[in-house]
Design a protein around this motif. Structure first.
Motif, PDB file in Angstrom:
ATOM      1  N   VAL A   1     -11.616  -0.215  12.422  1.00 55.60           N
ATOM      2  CA  VAL A   1     -12.764  -0.929  11.866  1.00 55.60           C
ATOM      3  C   VAL A   1     -13.253  -1.963  12.858  1.00 55.60           C
ATOM      4  CG1 VAL A   1     -12.021  -0.558   9.478  1.00 55.60           C
ATOM      5  CG2 VAL A   1     -11.273  -2.600  10.682  1.00 55.60           C
ATOM      6  N   PRO A   2     -14.535  -2.345  12.755  1.00 51.11           N
ATOM      7  CA  PRO A   2     -15.049  -3.376  13.656  1.00 51.11           C
ATOM      8  C   PRO A   2     -14.277  -4.682  13.479  1.00 51.11           C
ATOM      9  CG  PRO A   2     -16.839  -2.341  12.436  1.00 51.11           C
ATOM     10  CD  PRO A   2     -15.560  -1.852  11.844  1.00 51.11           C
ATOM     11  N   GLN A   3     -14.091  -5.411  14.559  1.00 46.96           N
ATOM     12  CA  GLN A   3     -13.366  -6.670  14.496  1.00 46.96           C
ATOM     13  C   GLN A   3     -14.029  -7.586  13.478  1.00 46.96           C
ATOM     14  OE1 GLN A   3     -12.284  -8.209  18.231  1.00 46.96           O
ATOM     15  NE2 GLN A   3     -11.022  -9.788  17.351  1.00 46.96           N
ATOM     16  N   GLY A   4     -13.206  -8.217  12.655  1.00 48.57           N
ATOM     17  CA  GLY A   4     -13.716  -9.124  11.633  1.00 48.57           C
ATOM     18  C   GLY A   4     -14.069  -8.440  10.327  1.00 48.57           C
ATOM     19  N   SER A   5     -14.004  -7.101  10.261  1.00 45.52           N
ATOM     20  CA  SER A   5     -14.366  -6.412   9.028  1.00 45.52           C
ATOM     21  C   SER A   5     -13.143  -5.871   8.292  1.00 45.52           C
ATOM     22  CB  SER A   5     -15.329  -5.258   9.334  1.00 45.52           C
ATOM     23  OG  SER A   5     -14.669  -4.259  10.081  1.00 45.52           O
ATOM     24  N   ASP A   6     -11.966  -6.217   8.748  1.00 43.25           N
ATOM     25  CA  ASP A   6     -10.736  -5.766   8.117  1.00 43.25           C
ATOM     26  C   ASP A   6     -10.603  -6.450   6.762  1.00 43.25           C
ATOM     27  OD1 ASP A   6      -8.122  -5.199   7.345  1.00 43.25           O
ATOM     28  OD2 ASP A   6      -7.303  -5.456   9.355  1.00 43.25           O
ATOM     29  N   ALA A   7     -10.610  -5.670   5.692  1.00 41.20           N
ATOM     30  CA  ALA A   7     -10.525  -6.229   4.340  1.00 41.20           C
ATOM     31  C   ALA A   7      -9.141  -6.816   4.055  1.00 41.20           C
ATOM     32  CB  ALA A   7     -10.877  -5.158   3.312  1.00 41.20           C
ATOM     33  N   CYS A   8      -8.152  -6.439   4.822  1.00 40.03           N
ATOM     34  CA  CYS A   8      -6.780  -6.939   4.639  1.00 40.03           C
ATOM     35  C   CYS A   8      -6.218  -7.355   5.994  1.00 40.03           C
ATOM     36  CB  CYS A   8      -5.907  -5.871   3.997  1.00 40.03           C
ATOM     37  SG  CYS A   8      -6.421  -5.402   2.344  1.00 40.03           S
TER      38      CYS A   8
ATOM     39  N   ASN B   1      -4.036  -9.389   6.916  1.00 39.24           N
ATOM     40  CA  ASN B   1      -2.588  -9.612   6.962  1.00 39.24           C
ATOM     41  C   ASN B   1      -1.881  -8.462   6.254  1.00 39.24           C
ATOM     42  OD1 ASN B   1      -2.780 -12.168   8.272  1.00 39.24           O
ATOM     43  ND2 ASN B   1      -3.500 -12.998   6.339  1.00 39.24           N
ATOM     44  N   SER B   2      -2.178  -7.267   6.674  1.00 37.04           N
ATOM     45  CA  SER B   2      -1.701  -6.060   6.005  1.00 37.04           C
ATOM     46  C   SER B   2      -0.190  -5.940   5.950  1.00 37.04           C
ATOM     47  CB  SER B   2      -2.239  -4.818   6.717  1.00 37.04           C
ATOM     48  OG  SER B   2      -3.600  -4.660   6.447  1.00 37.04           O
ATOM     49  N   ASP B   3       0.247  -5.276   4.888  1.00 37.54           N
ATOM     50  CA  ASP B   3       1.642  -4.861   4.744  1.00 37.54           C
ATOM     51  C   ASP B   3       1.757  -3.581   5.566  1.00 37.54           C
ATOM     52  OD1 ASP B   3       4.020  -3.617   3.970  1.00 37.54           O
ATOM     53  OD2 ASP B   3       3.841  -4.262   1.889  1.00 37.54           O
ATOM     54  N   THR B   4       2.348  -3.686   6.730  1.00 32.07           N
ATOM     55  CA  THR B   4       2.359  -2.563   7.662  1.00 32.07           C
ATOM     56  C   THR B   4       3.673  -1.792   7.687  1.00 32.07           C
ATOM     57  OG1 THR B   4       2.974  -4.045   9.456  1.00 32.07           O
ATOM     58  CG2 THR B   4       0.609  -3.615   9.149  1.00 32.07           C
ATOM     59  N   ARG B   5       4.457  -1.917   6.624  1.00 33.21           N
ATOM     60  CA  ARG B   5       5.673  -1.095   6.571  1.00 33.21           C
ATOM     61  C   ARG B   5       5.262   0.372   6.672  1.00 33.21           C
ATOM     62  NH1 ARG B   5       8.332  -3.646   1.230  1.00 33.21           N
ATOM     63  NH2 ARG B   5       6.113  -3.821   0.753  1.00 33.21           N
ATOM     64  N   ALA B   6       6.115   1.183   7.242  1.00 36.77           N
ATOM     65  CA  ALA B   6       5.789   2.590   7.496  1.00 36.77           C
ATOM     66  C   ALA B   6       5.592   3.399   6.221  1.00 36.77           C
ATOM     67  CB  ALA B   6       6.875   3.238   8.351  1.00 36.77           C
ATOM     68  N   THR B   7       6.283   3.014   5.158  1.00 39.57           N
ATOM     69  CA  THR B   7       6.204   3.773   3.911  1.00 39.57           C
ATOM     70  C   THR B   7       5.881   2.837   2.747  1.00 39.57           C
ATOM     71  OG1 THR B   7       8.583   3.554   3.590  1.00 39.57           O
ATOM     72  CG2 THR B   7       7.811   5.579   4.672  1.00 39.57           C
ATOM     73  N   VAL B   8       5.420   3.429   1.647  1.00 40.96           N
ATOM     74  CA  VAL B   8       5.107   2.656   0.449  1.00 40.96           C
ATOM     75  C   VAL B   8       6.416   2.253  -0.219  1.00 40.96           C
ATOM     76  CG1 VAL B   8       3.992   2.696  -1.816  1.00 40.96           C
ATOM     77  CG2 VAL B   8       2.912   3.859   0.134  1.00 40.96           C
ATOM     78  N   VAL B   9       6.572   0.951  -0.409  1.00 37.30           N
ATOM     79  CA  VAL B   9       7.774   0.402  -1.038  1.00 37.30           C
ATOM     80  C   VAL B   9       7.336  -0.356  -2.286  1.00 37.30           C
ATOM     81  CG1 VAL B   9       9.736  -1.169  -0.771  1.00 37.30           C
ATOM     82  CG2 VAL B   9       8.954   0.210   1.179  1.00 37.30           C
ATOM     83  N   ILE B  10       7.967  -0.016  -3.405  1.00 36.40           N
ATOM     84  CA  ILE B  10       7.680  -0.701  -4.663  1.00 36.40           C
ATOM     85  C   ILE B  10       8.988  -1.277  -5.174  1.00 36.40           C
ATOM     86  CG2 ILE B  10       6.891  -0.454  -7.037  1.00 36.40           C
ATOM     87  CD1 ILE B  10       4.988   1.716  -6.055  1.00 36.40           C
TER      88      ILE B  10
ATOM     89  N   GLY C   1      -8.762   3.066   4.895  1.00 30.14           N
ATOM     90  CA  GLY C   1     -10.117   3.209   5.407  1.00 30.14           C
ATOM     91  C   GLY C   1     -10.846   1.911   5.666  1.00 30.14           C
ATOM     92  N   ASN C   2     -10.307   0.795   5.193  1.00 29.75           N
ATOM     93  CA  ASN C   2     -10.991  -0.479   5.411  1.00 29.75           C
ATOM     94  C   ASN C   2     -10.048  -1.550   5.962  1.00 29.75           C
ATOM     95  OD1 ASN C   2      -9.412  -0.935   3.203  1.00 29.75           O
ATOM     96  ND2 ASN C   2     -11.040  -1.763   1.908  1.00 29.75           N
ATOM     97  N   GLY C   3      -8.939  -1.104   6.526  1.00 28.65           N
ATOM     98  CA  GLY C   3      -7.959  -2.034   7.055  1.00 28.65           C
ATOM     99  C   GLY C   3      -6.858  -2.368   6.072  1.00 28.65           C
ATOM    100  N   CYS C   4      -6.960  -1.874   4.846  1.00 30.85           N
ATOM    101  CA  CYS C   4      -5.935  -2.115   3.830  1.00 30.85           C
ATOM    102  C   CYS C   4      -5.024  -0.902   3.731  1.00 30.85           C
ATOM    103  CB  CYS C   4      -6.567  -2.348   2.463  1.00 30.85           C
ATOM    104  SG  CYS C   4      -7.588  -3.826   2.380  1.00 30.85           S
TER     105      CYS C   4
END
Length: 129
Positions: A41-48, A50-59, A72-75
Motif C-alpha cells: 500500500v502507499p506509504q501512510g495509507s496502512d490502515a493498521c 502496528n500490525s500483528d505480524t505473527r505468521a499464523t492466526v492465533v486466538i 489488502g489494506n495493511g491489516c
C-alpha cells in the motif's frame, strides 16, 4: 520461469502481488509449489500501522496454523480479529470473528475451510467470558 534466490525477496511496487516459490535441496529434490499473496500500500495509507505480524492466526492460546495474511489494506487477519479488544460476551466475540472473516471468504482472500478453523478456535477460546 523460476528464478533462483538465496536471500530475501523484496517487492516495493504498490498493488496486489502473489509470489510463488518452491525449494530444491542439495540432492535435487524439488518441493511442491507454494505461494503467498500480499498487497503493498502507499506509504501512510496502512490502515493498521502496528500490525500483528505473527505468521499464523492465533486466538487466545491456540495457534490455528492458518496464515495471518495481509487482507489488502495493511491489516492482517489477526488485526481484524483483535483478540485483545473488550467484548461484552463470548458469543459476541465469536460473532465478531465470523463477521470479519465472512468478507475475506467472499473476496477469495481466505478459504471456507480456513474460516471454519478460525471460528472454531474462537469458539474454544475464553475471550469475552
Amino acid at each position: 520461469a523460476w528464478t533462483a534466490y538465496t536471500g530475501a525477496v523484496r517487492v516495493s511496487a504498490q498493488g496486489a502481488h502473489t509470489v510463488k516459490y518452491r525449494a530444491t535441496d542439495n540432492a535435487g529434490n524439488v518441493s511442491p509449489e507454494g505461494s503467498v499473496t500480499f498487497t503493498v500500500v502507499p506509504q501512510g495509507s496502512d490502515a493498521c500501522p502496528n500490525s500483528d505480524t505473527r505468521a499464523t492466526v492465533v486466538i487466545g492460546s491456540e495457534d490455528t496454523k492458518v496464515a495471518n495474511i495481509d487482507t489488502g489494506n495493511g491489516c492482517t487477519i489477526n488485526d481484524l480479529i483483535a483478540e485483545h479488544a473488550r467484548y461484552p460476551g463470548h458469543g459476541v466475540f465469536v460473532r465478531h470473528v465470523e463477521d470479519v472473516t465472512d468478507p475475506l471468504v467472499a473476496n477469495g482472500v481466505m478459504s471456507v475451510r480456513d474460516q471454519g478453523i478460525i471460528v472454531r478456535a474462537a469458539s474454544r477460546s475464553d475471550i469475552g467470558k
